[in-house]
Motif scaffolding. Structure first.
Motif, PDB file in Angstrom:
ATOM      1  N   LYS A   1       0.827  -1.209   0.000  1.00 35.19           N
ATOM      2  CA  LYS A   1       0.000   0.000   0.000  1.00 35.19           C
ATOM      3  C   LYS A   1       0.862   1.260   0.000  1.00 35.19           C
ATOM      4  O   LYS A   1       0.536   2.250  -0.645  1.00 35.19           O
ATOM      5  CB  LYS A   1      -0.919   0.005   1.222  1.00 35.19           C
ATOM      6  CG  LYS A   1      -2.071  -0.989   1.127  1.00 35.19           C
ATOM      7  CD  LYS A   1      -2.936  -0.930   2.377  1.00 35.19           C
ATOM      8  CE  LYS A   1      -4.122  -1.876   2.269  1.00 35.19           C
ATOM      9  NZ  LYS A   1      -4.974  -1.828   3.492  1.00 35.19           N
ATOM     10  N   ALA A   2       1.969   1.189   0.711  1.00 30.15           N
ATOM     11  CA  ALA A   2       2.847   2.355   0.804  1.00 30.15           C
ATOM     12  C   ALA A   2       3.842   2.416  -0.355  1.00 30.15           C
ATOM     13  O   ALA A   2       4.653   3.335  -0.417  1.00 30.15           O
ATOM     14  CB  ALA A   2       3.604   2.323   2.124  1.00 30.15           C
ATOM     15  N   SER A   3       3.771   1.433  -1.249  1.00 27.80           N
ATOM     16  CA  SER A   3       4.725   1.336  -2.365  1.00 27.80           C
ATOM     17  C   SER A   3       6.171   1.395  -1.868  1.00 27.80           C
ATOM     18  O   SER A   3       7.037   2.008  -2.476  1.00 27.80           O
ATOM     19  CB  SER A   3       4.481   2.460  -3.386  1.00 27.80           C
ATOM     20  OG  SER A   3       3.215   2.324  -3.978  1.00 27.80           O
TER      21      SER A   3
ATOM     22  N   LEU B   1       9.541  -4.397   0.413  1.00 31.75           N
ATOM     23  CA  LEU B   1       9.145  -5.573  -0.364  1.00 31.75           C
ATOM     24  C   LEU B   1      10.360  -6.411  -0.745  1.00 31.75           C
ATOM     25  O   LEU B   1      10.298  -7.641  -0.756  1.00 31.75           O
ATOM     26  CB  LEU B   1       8.397  -5.137  -1.624  1.00 31.75           C
ATOM     27  CG  LEU B   1       7.039  -4.465  -1.388  1.00 31.75           C
ATOM     28  CD1 LEU B   1       6.457  -3.960  -2.703  1.00 31.75           C
ATOM     29  CD2 LEU B   1       6.061  -5.438  -0.725  1.00 31.75           C
ATOM     30  N   LYS B   2      11.472  -5.747  -1.044  1.00 30.08           N
ATOM     31  CA  LYS B   2      12.689  -6.490  -1.370  1.00 30.08           C
ATOM     32  C   LYS B   2      13.193  -7.276  -0.172  1.00 30.08           C
ATOM     33  O   LYS B   2      13.686  -8.401  -0.312  1.00 30.08           O
ATOM     34  CB  LYS B   2      13.775  -5.529  -1.857  1.00 30.08           C
ATOM     35  CG  LYS B   2      13.528  -4.989  -3.265  1.00 30.08           C
ATOM     36  CD  LYS B   2      14.661  -4.056  -3.692  1.00 30.08           C
ATOM     37  CE  LYS B   2      14.412  -3.514  -5.103  1.00 30.08           C
ATOM     38  NZ  LYS B   2      15.487  -2.583  -5.530  1.00 30.08           N
ATOM     39  N   ARG B   3      13.088  -6.679   1.016  1.00 32.20           N
ATOM     40  CA  ARG B   3      13.530  -7.386   2.231  1.00 32.20           C
ATOM     41  C   ARG B   3      12.689  -8.638   2.457  1.00 32.20           C
ATOM     42  O   ARG B   3      13.216  -9.697   2.822  1.00 32.20           O
ATOM     43  CB  ARG B   3      13.450  -6.459   3.448  1.00 32.20           C
ATOM     44  CG  ARG B   3      14.559  -5.428   3.521  1.00 32.20           C
ATOM     45  CD  ARG B   3      14.643  -4.812   4.907  1.00 32.20           C
ATOM     46  NE  ARG B   3      13.420  -4.104   5.259  1.00 32.20           N
ATOM     47  CZ  ARG B   3      13.180  -2.836   4.994  1.00 32.20           C
ATOM     48  NH1 ARG B   3      14.095  -2.123   4.331  1.00 32.20           N
ATOM     49  NH2 ARG B   3      12.044  -2.263   5.360  1.00 32.20           N
ATOM     50  N   ILE B   4      11.388  -8.526   2.248  1.00 32.39           N
ATOM     51  CA  ILE B   4      10.518  -9.689   2.418  1.00 32.39           C
ATOM     52  C   ILE B   4      10.885 -10.769   1.395  1.00 32.39           C
ATOM     53  O   ILE B   4      10.971 -11.960   1.716  1.00 32.39           O
ATOM     54  CB  ILE B   4       9.043  -9.279   2.262  1.00 32.39           C
ATOM     55  CG1 ILE B   4       8.623  -8.365   3.417  1.00 32.39           C
ATOM     56  CG2 ILE B   4       8.144 -10.510   2.215  1.00 32.39           C
ATOM     57  CD1 ILE B   4       7.233  -7.793   3.284  1.00 32.39           C
ATOM     58  N   GLY B   5      11.117 -10.332   0.144  1.00 32.30           N
ATOM     59  CA  GLY B   5      11.499 -11.285  -0.897  1.00 32.30           C
ATOM     60  C   GLY B   5      12.797 -11.996  -0.587  1.00 32.30           C
ATOM     61  O   GLY B   5      12.918 -13.208  -0.776  1.00 32.30           O
ATOM     62  N   ARG B   6      13.777 -11.240  -0.077  1.00 35.99           N
ATOM     63  CA  ARG B   6      15.067 -11.850   0.275  1.00 35.99           C
ATOM     64  C   ARG B   6      14.900 -12.864   1.396  1.00 35.99           C
ATOM     65  O   ARG B   6      15.538 -13.916   1.386  1.00 35.99           O
ATOM     66  CB  ARG B   6      16.074 -10.768   0.674  1.00 35.99           C
ATOM     67  CG  ARG B   6      16.672 -10.013  -0.510  1.00 35.99           C
ATOM     68  CD  ARG B   6      17.923  -9.244  -0.093  1.00 35.99           C
ATOM     69  NE  ARG B   6      17.627  -8.218   0.897  1.00 35.99           N
ATOM     70  CZ  ARG B   6      17.355  -6.956   0.590  1.00 35.99           C
ATOM     71  NH1 ARG B   6      17.306  -6.560  -0.681  1.00 35.99           N
ATOM     72  NH2 ARG B   6      17.120  -6.063   1.539  1.00 35.99           N
TER      73      ARG B   6
END
Length: 616
Positions: A112-114, A119-124
């Motif tokens: 939501k906050a873009s 998001l990259k940290r979650i993906g990593r």
């Protein structure tokens, strides 16, 4: 308002009453400036003509974070797992999914906050866990296989921490895969997956201590370098003679003497009518060619010191040397390292042998490979000598044998006669009847433990080959599929023109694969604990003699006899009747029955004690 003139029109340039007695000045001079036309509605009308109220945007729907699936499936029983299986661990899988739930709400907020960094940290994080999980399963299902990799030498079975160093336990030993398996099977709640020091880890609690096992660095490259391919020199020398083997073109066809002769032995005494001279090879041509082929084999099986089977092979070679095998490099190396001679046991001997330079180690392995190839694949011209090396069946051998108490014809006369205590069968007897009963057997059959190591199987195979020629084999379950294919190509008329499975069409290969799978399933259902198989005259069968437990000399004789033709079996029985080994059996059986060891030789006592311990 602006003042009106006489005609009643307002004077736009006149002064205006601004209220409270204040009037504006009129005129166009500094003293009497004129006001411009005032239209207080112009801006409003212009703004209204162009402005549009923005439409109310619908709130964007944020997709939910999909968590990866973490299945901690089971694995079959294996020595690297502590001679047990790795049980499926649903607790560990569920725990990880539960621990990852907070990432879902975090993902929604970041979306939501873009917030791209978030998001990259979650993906990593997820990628790290997924890769660690994949690495662990690869090790568990591919590398924890002692039929392919040597569990005695493979360092990969010892766990590493986030610093890539082995995890040490309080007792000084290293945390092993077998230790982790024990926790997984008996206390699955004591294993969890997470991230420590930027690495995916399995946290294992054992005896009150928590160990963080680094799974991120269990890469394919690490696993390949940390697990040693299991060496099986007995199998290798057989494979060398297969259609695509290193020495497939070799034919063991020496030219033999066909009459008695007269020779002079070393002390100058004339010897006439030497027995067994027809079993001796003429000239040097055969020996030179055989030894050239043996070198082709050894240079291919051990190309460099970095070959994947070297560590396992040298580990086995040291045991062989400890038990009496003489390596070509051994004398020089022992002279330079006298402490080796004083080694008190095999472990200390192996520890000392670590000092062998790599180039010497490679030559020792190649030398052993050459000796085993000659004994197995040139059995018409070589025998295993007292030092474990290949000995030529030449005139010198015949002369040497004439000076001993055992006649030459016992070792060279074929299938029936070699049942004396000093014959080539002694290798098998020594391997079988001095095994350590505390070691893990290869399996069970009819409630009995099956003890059969690689040395014993190799000795049995050599004896079979020397008696009946090449083409018949004993093998373990890991080769069942290959030997069933070999049998199909040999026995099935549809494939009589094919030399290998590669010659089959896709349709034929599919049909063959289906048949093979059914045969394997049939063997597994009929013999769920069957571990040893035979390949005789193109047919695969389940062995019963070995698996029922070889304890007496007669058991060895019966097993070897099963590979012969009807006439060869009769010949063997004739050679067995009244032989040294049959007489030993009678004495040992009586000792086992009564417990009285009186009159037994040291060897016979060992055999009797082995049988008594085996039957407990």
């Amino acid at each position: 308002m602006a003042t009106e003139n006489k005609r009643g029109y307002s004077n736009p340039y006149g002064s205006a009453n601004l209220g409270s007695g204040v009037r504006t000045t009129t005129g166009g001079t500094y003293r009497n400036p004129r006001l411009g036309i005032e239209d207080n509605t112009a801006f409003a009308r212009g703004f209204a003509s162009t402005f549009r109220m923005p439409e109310e945007k619908e709130e964007e729907e944020v997709s939910e974070l999909e968590l990866p699936t973490f299945d901690y499936i089971g694995s079959q029983k294996d020595a690297m797992l502590g001679d047990t299986e790795w049980k499926e661990n649903s607790y560990l899988a569920n725990q990880l999914v539960s621990d990852l739930q907070p990432l879902k709400s975090q993902f929604e907020k970041c979306t939501k906050a873009s917030d791209q960094q978030c998001l990259k940290r979650i993906g990593r994080t997820l990628n790290l866990l997924k890769q660690g999980h994949t690495n662990w399963l690869t090790m568990l299902t591919k590398y924890a296989d002692s039929e392919v990799y040597d569990h005695e030498t493979s360092k990969g079975q010892y766990m590493i921490g986030t610093d890539k160093k082995n995890l040490k336990r309080p007792n000084g030993s290293y945390l092993s895969l077998a230790d982790v398996t024990e926790v997984n099977n008996n206390a699955p709640e004591n294993i969890s997956q997470g991230i420590v020091d930027g690495k995916s880890v399995l946290s294992v609690k054992l005896d009150g201590t928590v160990y963080n096992i680094n799974t991120t660095d269990l890469t394919e490259n690490y696993l390949t370098n940390s697990f040693d391919v299991r060496s099986d020199i007995g199998l290798d020398v057989q494979t060398a003679m297969s259609s695509d083997g290193f020495t497939s073109d070799w034919k063991d066809e020496p030219v033999m003497f066909n009459s008695e002769t007269k020779e002079t032995i070393e002390d100058g005494t004339s010897v006439t009518k030497l027995k067994g001279y027809e079993g001796i090879v003429q000239g040097l041509g055969y020996f030179n060619k055989a030894e050239d082929k043996s070198r082709v084999f050894s240079r291919n099986i051990y190309k460099t010191i970095s070959s994947p089977n070297v560590n396992s092979a040298f580990h086995k070679l040291t045991a062989k040397m400890w038990n009496g095998f003489i390596s070509s490099e051994q004398e020089n190396f022992l002279t330079a390292n006298p402490s080796l001679i004083e080694a008190k046991d095999l472990n200390s001997f192996r520890e000392q042998m670590r000092r062998v330079p790599n180039d010497v180690k490679l030559r020792m392995l190649q030398d052993e490979a050459e000796q085993e190839w000659l004994i197995a694949n040139s059995s018409n011209g070589y025998r295993r000598g007292d030092d474990g090396r290949a000995e030529r069946l030449d005139k010198n051998y015949l002369i040497k044998q004439s000076k001993t108490t055992k006649p030459i014809d016992e070792d060279v006369s074929g299938s029936g006669g070699s049942w004396s205590s000093g014959s080539s069968i002694s290798d098998i007897r020594q391997n079988l009847f001095t095994q350590d009963l505390t070691k893990s057997p290869i399996g069970k059959h009819q409630g009995k433990m099956v003890l059969l190591d690689d040395n014993t199987m190799g000795s049995l195979q050599r004896e079979i080959t020397s008696r009946f020629g090449q083409g018949n084999f004993i093998f373990k379950k890991d080769r069942l599929e290959d030997m069933l294919i070999k049998s199909e190509l040999s026995e099935n008329e549809d494939f009589e023109d094919y030399e290998s499975i590669d010659d089959l069409s896709n349709k034929e290969r599919t049909a063959l694969d289906l048949r093979i799978k059914k045969q394997i399933a049939n063997y597994s259902s009929q013999y769920p604990e069957g571990q040893i198989f035979t390949y005789i005259n193109g047919k695969v069968d389940v062995d019963t003699i070995l698996q029922d437990g070889m304890m007496y000399n007669k058991d060895i004789k019966d097993f070897i006899k099963s590979f012969g033709s009807v006439s060869e079996r009769k010949d063997i029985e004739k050679g067995w009747a009244g032989s040294d080994l049959q007489k030993e059996d009678m004495k040992v059986r009586n000792a086992v029955k009564t417990g009285d060891m009186t009159g037994l030789t040291d060897w016979e006592k060992k055999q009797a004690e082995f049988i008594i311990a085996r039957k407990k």
